[in-house]
Design a protein around this motif. Structure first.
Motif, PDB file in Angstrom:
ATOM      1  N   ALA A 193      10.270  -0.998 -24.001  1.00 39.92           N
ATOM      2  CA  ALA A 193      10.818  -1.508 -22.745  1.00 39.92           C
ATOM      3  C   ALA A 193      11.549  -0.397 -22.002  1.00 39.92           C
ATOM      4  O   ALA A 193      12.250   0.425 -22.614  1.00 39.92           O
ATOM      5  CB  ALA A 193      11.775  -2.667 -23.007  1.00 39.92           C
ATOM      6  N   LEU A 207      11.766  -3.276 -27.605  1.00 37.37           N
ATOM      7  CA  LEU A 207      12.095  -4.646 -27.203  1.00 37.37           C
ATOM      8  C   LEU A 207      12.526  -5.468 -28.404  1.00 37.37           C
ATOM      9  O   LEU A 207      11.856  -5.512 -29.439  1.00 37.37           O
ATOM     10  CB  LEU A 207      10.881  -5.302 -26.539  1.00 37.37           C
ATOM     11  CG  LEU A 207      11.101  -6.731 -26.031  1.00 37.37           C
ATOM     12  CD1 LEU A 207      12.089  -6.735 -24.863  1.00 37.37           C
ATOM     13  CD2 LEU A 207       9.778  -7.372 -25.615  1.00 37.37           C
ATOM     14  N   LEU A 237       7.505  -3.447 -19.486  1.00 36.53           N
ATOM     15  CA  LEU A 237       7.183  -3.599 -20.899  1.00 36.53           C
ATOM     16  C   LEU A 237       5.846  -2.950 -21.200  1.00 36.53           C
ATOM     17  O   LEU A 237       4.894  -3.093 -20.432  1.00 36.53           O
ATOM     18  CB  LEU A 237       7.132  -5.082 -21.288  1.00 36.53           C
ATOM     19  CG  LEU A 237       8.413  -5.892 -21.057  1.00 36.53           C
ATOM     20  CD1 LEU A 237       8.190  -7.347 -21.454  1.00 36.53           C
ATOM     21  CD2 LEU A 237       9.578  -5.301 -21.825  1.00 36.53           C
TER      22      LEU A 237
END
Length: 267
Positions: A193, A207, A237
């Protein structure tokens, strides 16, 4: 609700049933079509497993152990099991199941296939060498691989010798479906991320969790940080397994078998 068969046959009938069915402890039963066994296992799971358990030893709803039932042990071709499935023992607590005659026989065949692995009456199924799952066409698997996987993987690159590293075809099949060997623990398979703050600062991490309101990441120093997702915070992401996840609902059974058959050749 499927309650089958653990009650002992009425007095005087046990020996008659044994003689008719020819049951002896550890007897070898007639080989059953694997396709029937597979369908029978599915039907059993839907209609019978809650009461009789996944391993036939009794389930959460209190159904009896089918591995100790004289009816299942003596059955040869559904002549004892099918009537019970059809409702012959409703008065004893075993309701009729909504299966037609053909499906009832297939369930009976599956039960016999499990019982055929026991070493003696009532004993747990013995260990048997499982049938190979390598049943696909390696040539078709190679063609599929080149068309759909070749942009990221190659037999000469990251997958060279994969069948020597993962020698069990079942484990290999699970690995490539997941996107790699033990994908959950593989650092390269974790979602990355990047959070861009209103100041322009960028925070990169692995993440941990994301929803419509918050995103939580783990930084390189193992610090955990959470950011509120609003119009001034941008979240990007990168999921390295996205391509695998996108393909999962598209694979046919043939695709899975063919790809596995191809990958086991990469030694």
């Amino acid at each position: 609700m499927t309650w089958i068969l653990a009650q002992q046959p009425e007095a005087g009938r046990a020996s008659e049933q044994q003689e008719a069915a020819g049951f002896v402890p550890g007897q070898k039963r007639v080989q059953i079509d694997p396709a029937q066994v597979a369908r029978g296992k599915t039907l059993f799971g839907i209609n019978c497993q809650a009461c009789h358990g996944q391993d036939l030893r009794g389930g959460d709803l209190g159904g009896p152990n089918l591995l100790r039932s004289q009816v299942t042990l003596s059955d040869k071709d559904g002549e004892l099991i099918v009537p019970v499935i059809q409702g012959s023992r409703q008065a004893m607590g075993m309701p009729a199941i909504g299966l037609n005659m053909e499906d009832s026989k297939i369930v009976a065949a599956y039960i016999r296939s499990v019982i055929g692995t026991i070493g003696r009456q009532g004993a747990p199924p013995g260990k048997q060498k499982p049938p190979t799952i390598v049943v696909g066409n390696a040539g078709d698997g190679r063609a599929y691989f080149i068309s759909n996987c070749g942009k990221c993987h190659s037999a000469e690159g990251d997958l060279q010798g994969v069948a020597s590293r993962i020698t069990d075809p079942k484990v290999l099949q699970t690995a490539w479906l997941q996107g790699g060997s033990l994908a959950e623990a593989h650092e390269g398979a974790l979602v990355k991320a990047t959070i861009t703050l209103p100041t322009g600062e960028k925070v990169d991490g692995t993440l941990v969790r994301a929803d419509d309101f918050l995103v939580t990441v783990k930084l390189r120093d193992s610090t955990i940080r959470t950011f509120r997702r609003d119009g001034n915070v941008q979240v990007t992401l990168l999921d390295p397994l996205k391509a695998h996840k996108d393909l999962l609902p598209l694979y046919t059974d043939k695709d899975v078998h063919d790809i596995t058959a191809y990958l086991v050749t990469l030694k």
